[in-house]
Scaffold this motif. Structure first.
Motif: not given
Ligand SMILES: Cc1cc2nc3c(=O)[nH]c(=O)nc-3n(C[C@H](O)[C@H](O)[C@H](O)COP(=O)(O)OP(=O)(O)OC[C@H]3O[C@@H](n4cnc5c(N)ncnc54)[C@H](O)[C@@H]3O)c2cc1C
Length: 342
Positions: A44, A46, A142, A218, A226
């Motif tokens: 993802s 993050i 992100k 997020i 997200s």
């Protein structure tokens, strides 16, 4: 001794190590076979400074985050692609106790930059189930990992330094150049570094369509939601599977993420993709960096576990400084110490 350094793998580790070495004027060759199916491509992306049930700062966060900001903005500029966004993280709270715990943490010295607002924030209750509200964590962000992998690959191709072939252990053994394995979880299965303290963790995730949702933040609750670069498409996940029979996505974990989304959302969502990746994690949660004590021209840059996106920029530079200028590696990441001990 040949001059090029050979980097095996173009996930986040191979990409960032090649970047740091190129910045120091060192010529590299990067081999990769299938970066589209790397852990990086599945991530993802993050970066979260405050993690765990006790809401403490992640290891070395005050050093790691400025390094990540700097490196990602420099690469963005060089390749002309915007792949990293700073975003606030809304941590959903489960109880009054959690509200109190986070309020206390937020006022501690050293946490100011991560909690600029120390009040509980409520998200639209028509969209998100947040009876106890949420706490906003700053300083994170992100990466669009797929975009990064693809655009950095084009950058390497244009420079003529990407070789889209596998690089084998046998080749490494007889190589006249330094060879650095950035080959993700494959390093735990075979080769020079399989005796390190690996703890491989599979992760599954969903891409879901949610209309009129929060594209500017997020949201972390039972799972993490997200935004992606595609309108109305959100990344949900990922799971943690220490034991698994297949590297492919499974119905069981798809259903687990759907259940988590149902616990968090009042709005409908539609699953548009289900994916999986394998995290190259280290049992003691420290990266694996350095050269083999016996095969001294063979190195590794790996073991980033669940935090590859935040750890790799700082440690790529750290390793490049070691390779080029002989700077000592941090003892807890230097594989020489780990391999000699075991
Ligand atoms: C589902 C999921 C979600 C995640 N979410 C996050 C997140 O939100 N934030 C975060 O920081 N981290 C996250 N992670 C962890 C992060 O993705 C990893 O720490 C990181 O991507 C590891 O990067 P790597 O370069 O070591 O390995 P990889 O990305 O797996 O790259 C290894 C590369 O080596 C190549 N390769 C392997 N063998 C050879 C060979 N013999 N010759 C040539 N090439 C070879 C492979 O093709 C691959 O491209 C997540 C991981 C998963 C799976």
């Amino acid at each position: 001794m040949a001059s090029d350094i050979i980097i095996v793998g173009q996930g986040i580790c191979g990409s960032l190590l090649s970047w740091s070495l190129l910045q120091k004027g060192i010529s590299v060759k990067v081999y990769d076979i299938d970066a589209d199916h790397s852990a990086t491509a599945a991530a993802s992306g993050i970066i979260n400074p405050i993690t765990g049930k006790r809401f403490v700062k992640s290891w070395m966060v005050d050093e790691l985050f400025p390094a990540a900001d700097k490196t990602y903005s420099e690469i963005s500029q060089a390749i002309g692609v915007h792949f990293y966004e700073k975003l606030p993280i809304y941590k959903l709270l489960e109880s009054v106790k959690e509200q109190n715990d986070l309020s206390a943490r937020a006022t501690e010295t050293g946490y100011e930059q991560y909690f600029t607002n120390t009040d509980v924030q409520y998200l639209d209750k028509g969209k998100v189930k947040n009876e106890f509200g949420s706490f906003v964590i700053n300083g994170g962000g992100k990466m669009d990992t797929q975009l990064f992998i693809n655009s950095y690959r084009t950058f390497l191709k244009n420079k003529g330094i990407l070789i889209e072939e596998p690089f084998t252990y046998e080749q490494a053994l007889v190589s006249k150049s330094k060879v650095i394995f950035c080959n993700g979880y494959k390093a735990a299965q075979t080769g020079f570094f399989r005796d390190l303290t690996w703890q491989i963790v599979k992760g599954e995730y969903l891409l879901v369509r949610i209309k009129d949702f929060y594209a500017d933040r997020i949201i972390s609750g039972d799972t993490t939601i997200s935004p992606t670069s595609e309108k109305d498409i959100y990344y949900a996940g990922a799971t943690y599977q220490w034991h698994y029979e297949t590297e492919a996505p499974t119905e069981q974990y798809k259903n687990e993420i759907i259940e988590s989304l149902n616990k968090m959302l009042h709005v409908p969502f539609e699953v548009v993709y289900h994916g999986a990746g394998i995290r190259p994690s280290a049992k003691y949660r420290r990266p694996f960096i350095g050269f083999h004590p016996e095969y001294k021209h063979v190195g590794i840059f790996n073991g980033m576990g669940t935090k590859g996106i935040s750890l790799s920029p700082y440690f790529a530079e750290h390793f490049a400084e070691h390779i080029v200028n002989g700077k000592e590696l941090l003892p807890e990441v230097d594989v020489k110490n780990i391999l000699i001990k075991s």
